[in-house]
Design a protein around this motif. Sequence first.
Motif, PDB file in Angstrom:
ATOM      1  N   ARG A 276       0.940  -1.140   0.094  1.00 37.85           N
ATOM      2  CA  ARG A 276      -0.135  -0.013  -0.043  1.00 37.85           C
ATOM      3  C   ARG A 276       0.980   1.190   0.060  1.00 37.85           C
ATOM      4  NH1 ARG A 276      -5.198  -0.647   2.275  1.00 37.85           N
ATOM      5  NH2 ARG A 276      -5.732  -2.813   2.791  1.00 37.85           N
ATOM      6  N   GLN A 277       0.241   2.343  -0.558  1.00 42.48           N
ATOM      7  CA  GLN A 277       0.996   3.729  -0.312  1.00 42.48           C
ATOM      8  C   GLN A 277       0.205   4.570   0.532  1.00 42.48           C
ATOM      9  OE1 GLN A 277       2.007   5.391  -4.267  1.00 42.48           O
ATOM     10  NE2 GLN A 277       4.104   4.622  -3.952  1.00 42.48           N
ATOM     11  N   GLY A 278       0.600   4.775   1.571  1.00 45.79           N
ATOM     12  CA  GLY A 278      -0.275   5.837   2.534  1.00 45.79           C
ATOM     13  C   GLY A 278       0.869   6.444   3.550  1.00 45.79           C
ATOM     14  N   ILE A 279       0.215   7.047   4.635  1.00 45.81           N
ATOM     15  CA  ILE A 279       0.718   7.586   5.714  1.00 45.81           C
ATOM     16  C   ILE A 279       0.443   6.708   6.980  1.00 45.81           C
ATOM     17  CG2 ILE A 279       1.003   9.669   7.009  1.00 45.81           C
ATOM     18  CD1 ILE A 279      -0.268  10.991   4.551  1.00 45.81           C
ATOM     19  N   ASP A 280       1.359   6.861   7.859  1.00 43.98           N
ATOM     20  CA  ASP A 280       1.040   6.260   9.323  1.00 43.98           C
ATOM     21  C   ASP A 280       0.762   7.210  10.046  1.00 43.98           C
ATOM     22  OD1 ASP A 280       1.550   3.782   8.781  1.00 43.98           O
ATOM     23  OD2 ASP A 280       3.624   3.640   9.814  1.00 43.98           O
ATOM     24  N   ILE A 281      -0.551   7.079  10.551  1.00 45.23           N
ATOM     25  CA  ILE A 281      -1.356   8.232  11.607  1.00 45.23           C
ATOM     26  C   ILE A 281      -1.446   7.596  12.839  1.00 45.23           C
ATOM     27  CG2 ILE A 281      -3.156   9.809  11.663  1.00 45.23           C
ATOM     28  CD1 ILE A 281      -3.178   9.553   8.598  1.00 45.23           C
ATOM     29  N   VAL A 282      -1.136   8.416  13.782  1.00 42.66           N
ATOM     30  CA  VAL A 282      -1.637   8.087  15.231  1.00 42.66           C
ATOM     31  C   VAL A 282      -2.371   9.192  16.032  1.00 42.66           C
ATOM     32  CG1 VAL A 282      -0.725   7.497  17.592  1.00 42.66           C
ATOM     33  CG2 VAL A 282       0.549   6.584  15.659  1.00 42.66           C
TER      34      VAL A 282
ATOM     35  N   ASN B 124      -5.355   4.419   1.959  1.00 38.85           N
ATOM     36  CA  ASN B 124      -4.718   3.324   2.480  1.00 38.85           C
ATOM     37  C   ASN B 124      -3.489   3.471   3.547  1.00 38.85           C
ATOM     38  OD1 ASN B 124      -5.536   1.489   0.115  1.00 38.85           O
ATOM     39  ND2 ASN B 124      -4.049   2.754  -1.244  1.00 38.85           N
ATOM     40  N   ASP B 125      -3.883   4.574   4.442  1.00 39.12           N
ATOM     41  CA  ASP B 125      -3.157   5.027   5.528  1.00 39.12           C
ATOM     42  C   ASP B 125      -3.458   3.992   6.609  1.00 39.12           C
ATOM     43  OD1 ASP B 125      -2.268   7.661   4.288  1.00 39.12           O
ATOM     44  OD2 ASP B 125      -4.422   7.922   4.345  1.00 39.12           O
ATOM     45  N   ARG B 126      -2.234   3.696   7.415  1.00 41.17           N
ATOM     46  CA  ARG B 126      -2.594   2.897   8.578  1.00 41.17           C
ATOM     47  C   ARG B 126      -2.865   3.830   9.717  1.00 41.17           C
ATOM     48  NH1 ARG B 126       2.084  -1.304  10.104  1.00 41.17           N
ATOM     49  NH2 ARG B 126       3.150   0.763  10.586  1.00 41.17           N
ATOM     50  N   VAL B 127      -3.533   3.478  10.689  1.00 42.66           N
ATOM     51  CA  VAL B 127      -3.980   4.234  11.865  1.00 42.66           C
ATOM     52  C   VAL B 127      -3.770   3.627  13.266  1.00 42.66           C
ATOM     53  CG1 VAL B 127      -5.489   5.917  10.494  1.00 42.66           C
ATOM     54  CG2 VAL B 127      -6.308   3.666  11.660  1.00 42.66           C
ATOM     55  N   GLY B 128      -3.464   4.157  14.098  1.00 48.27           N
ATOM     56  CA  GLY B 128      -3.372   3.627  15.589  1.00 48.27           C
ATOM     57  C   GLY B 128      -4.202   5.006  16.488  1.00 48.27           C
ATOM     58  N   ILE B 129      -4.241   4.311  17.721  1.00 50.97           N
ATOM     59  CA  ILE B 129      -4.978   5.533  18.696  1.00 50.97           C
ATOM     60  C   ILE B 129      -4.327   5.322  19.831  1.00 50.97           C
ATOM     61  CG2 ILE B 129      -7.229   6.033  19.686  1.00 50.97           C
ATOM     62  CD1 ILE B 129      -8.728   4.866  17.661  1.00 50.97           C
ATOM     63  N   VAL B 130      -4.086   6.419  20.574  1.00 50.63           N
ATOM     64  CA  VAL B 130      -3.481   6.719  22.007  1.00 50.63           C
ATOM     65  C   VAL B 130      -4.577   7.462  22.943  1.00 50.63           C
ATOM     66  CG1 VAL B 130      -1.476   7.649  23.356  1.00 50.63           C
ATOM     67  CG2 VAL B 130      -1.206   6.169  21.236  1.00 50.63           C
TER      68      VAL B 130
ATOM     69  N   ALA C 155      -0.400   8.247  29.315  1.00 52.03           N
ATOM     70  CA  ALA C 155      -0.840   7.915  28.098  1.00 52.03           C
ATOM     71  C   ALA C 155      -0.960   6.324  28.158  1.00 52.03           C
ATOM     72  CB  ALA C 155       0.265   8.175  27.081  1.00 52.03           C
ATOM     73  N   TYR C 156      -2.180   6.157  27.355  1.00 53.70           N
ATOM     74  CA  TYR C 156      -2.791   4.504  27.187  1.00 53.70           C
ATOM     75  C   TYR C 156      -2.757   4.117  25.794  1.00 53.70           C
ATOM     76  CZ  TYR C 156      -6.117   0.733  28.116  1.00 53.70           C
ATOM     77  OH  TYR C 156      -6.670  -0.266  28.005  1.00 53.70           O
ATOM     78  N   PRO C 157      -2.270   3.074  25.384  1.00 58.75           N
ATOM     79  CA  PRO C 157      -2.201   2.539  24.001  1.00 58.75           C
ATOM     80  C   PRO C 157      -3.910   1.976  23.917  1.00 58.75           C
ATOM     81  CG  PRO C 157      -1.076   1.026  25.339  1.00 58.75           C
ATOM     82  CD  PRO C 157      -1.040   2.111  26.182  1.00 58.75           C
ATOM     83  N   VAL C 158      -4.424   2.466  22.932  1.00 59.06           N
ATOM     84  CA  VAL C 158      -5.904   1.999  22.624  1.00 59.06           C
ATOM     85  C   VAL C 158      -5.962   1.125  21.653  1.00 59.06           C
ATOM     86  CG1 VAL C 158      -8.103   2.887  22.039  1.00 59.06           C
ATOM     87  CG2 VAL C 158      -6.687   4.115  23.799  1.00 59.06           C
ATOM     88  N   LEU C 159      -5.422   1.388  20.569  1.00 57.44           N
ATOM     89  CA  LEU C 159      -5.352   0.619  19.333  1.00 57.44           C
ATOM     90  C   LEU C 159      -4.032   0.571  18.606  1.00 57.44           C
ATOM     91  CD1 LEU C 159      -7.363  -0.922  17.241  1.00 57.44           C
ATOM     92  CD2 LEU C 159      -7.659   0.763  16.103  1.00 57.44           C
ATOM     93  N   PRO C 160      -3.397  -0.430  18.405  1.00 53.11           N
ATOM     94  CA  PRO C 160      -1.990  -0.585  17.425  1.00 53.11           C
ATOM     95  C   PRO C 160      -2.589  -0.312  16.245  1.00 53.11           C
ATOM     96  CG  PRO C 160      -2.865  -2.496  17.591  1.00 53.11           C
ATOM     97  CD  PRO C 160      -3.821  -1.996  18.738  1.00 53.11           C
ATOM     98  N   MET C 161      -1.251  -0.075  15.372  1.00 53.46           N
ATOM     99  CA  MET C 161      -1.548   0.354  13.842  1.00 53.46           C
ATOM    100  C   MET C 161      -2.426  -0.571  13.033  1.00 53.46           C
ATOM    101  SD  MET C 161       0.037   3.390  14.019  1.00 53.46           S
ATOM    102  CE  MET C 161       0.125   3.616  12.251  1.00 53.46           C
ATOM    103  N   THR C 162      -3.294  -0.060  12.540  1.00 49.58           N
ATOM    104  CA  THR C 162      -3.947  -0.918  11.437  1.00 49.58           C
ATOM    105  C   THR C 162      -4.567  -0.319  10.458  1.00 49.58           C
ATOM    106  OG1 THR C 162      -5.926  -2.527  11.676  1.00 49.58           O
ATOM    107  CG2 THR C 162      -6.301  -0.404  12.733  1.00 49.58           C
ATOM    108  N   THR C 163      -4.997  -1.041   9.422  1.00 48.29           N
ATOM    109  CA  THR C 163      -5.799  -0.295   8.182  1.00 48.29           C
ATOM    110  C   THR C 163      -7.177  -0.759   8.100  1.00 48.29           C
ATOM    111  OG1 THR C 163      -5.103  -2.669   6.934  1.00 48.29           O
ATOM    112  CG2 THR C 163      -3.687  -0.792   6.722  1.00 48.29           C
ATOM    113  N   ASP C 164      -7.573  -1.317   9.303  1.00 50.74           N
ATOM    114  CA  ASP C 164      -9.176  -1.632   9.464  1.00 50.74           C
ATOM    115  C   ASP C 164      -9.692  -0.628  10.002  1.00 50.74           C
ATOM    116  OD1 ASP C 164     -11.517  -2.802  10.153  1.00 50.74           O
ATOM    117  OD2 ASP C 164     -10.802  -4.810  10.362  1.00 50.74           O
ATOM    118  N   TYR C 165     -10.315   0.317   9.270  1.00 52.93           N
ATOM    119  CA  TYR C 165     -11.082   1.595   9.792  1.00 52.93           C
ATOM    120  C   TYR C 165     -12.259   1.244  10.513  1.00 52.93           C
ATOM    121  CZ  TYR C 165      -7.825   3.734   6.502  1.00 52.93           C
ATOM    122  OH  TYR C 165      -6.477   4.047   5.619  1.00 52.93           O
TER     123      TYR C 165
END
Length: 347
Positions: A87-93, A128-134, A140-150
């Motif tokens: 994929r071509q995209g950006i990693d976004i947290v 096609n970007d990957r996303v994660g949530i903090v 700080a608390y990790p909520v969701l690791p990097m994923t492409t499943d929106y």
Amino acid sequence: MFELESPKYFYLLVLIPLVAVFFLFNLYWKRKQQAAFADMELFQKLSPEQSVFKPVLKLVIVLLAILCVVIALVNPKMGTKMETVKRQGIDIVFAIDISKSMLAEDIAPSRLEKTKQLVSQIINQLGNDRVGIVGYAGSAYPVLPMTTDYSIAKMYLQSMNTNMVSSQGTAFNDAIKLSVDYFDIKDTSKLIILVSDGEDHGDGANEAIEMAQEKGVRILTIGVGSEKGALIPLKDNSGKITSYKKDQNGENVITKLYPDVLQNIANKTKSKYIVGSNTKEVVEEVKKALDKIEKSEFESQQIADFESQYQWFLAFGFLLLLADLFLLEKKTSWVQKLNLFNEKKHE
């Protein structure tokens, strides 16, 4: 594995009991009319070829046909093969402030709910970007690791609340550090979208900002709230306001938006600060910012070969309806010879 493309069509299954009830009512009406015309023994002599079983069989066929058509509309998809795709995209947290101050209602329906709306709409615009949530407050608390499943990302987003982190306050330093640690691929374009009211009760974010700069991570900030400020409501389980948050002196706490703090974080990482009051404008500004960031190629695993299976159910439903048209309600001669239901009376 499988997925359902349009599960909303399952409501059409209500047709099955409705058709069954109509059939029973019609059968009762016919029997009543027949009884008025002649008794059952005489009626059988007048209509010796009338089958008792065939109408029930036709009903079952129609009900099965309806079931097949409904499943075809739902369109189940099957797929079992895992494959690695490029994929071509950006990693976004998304670093989301979940401190108590985000309960303030100076922006409808509340700062936290507005944040969820903004992030959800931003995710809807991604490709096609990957996303994660903090999530962060005093820590700080990790909520969701990097994923492409929106869809999963939005589900985790909606579950976020101010009780997820026990220590209160707002510590940008911890939030940015944890977000930076999310980026596990070296050569991808990296962006942190930090959403907050700007209140920082930590030691400042300078150390974390320097860490982000070293790793080429940009931090786009979105400010949610008003500079005028608002009280922090405390609600019971029914959502009714019972009181307002107070400080150590028993005075009501007034929480404000601090845009300068957020502007400073964005400027230091060569990004931008966006006022989060208008969802449409925020999404447009974020989209413009993303378009300026170079897309990187990365690999991700996903279920491949999800193929629609509706055609099988549609074809079977059509065949059932076709069979119903050619299935007459008179007795079948070869079945009569078998005398399966002991219909022949011995003289």
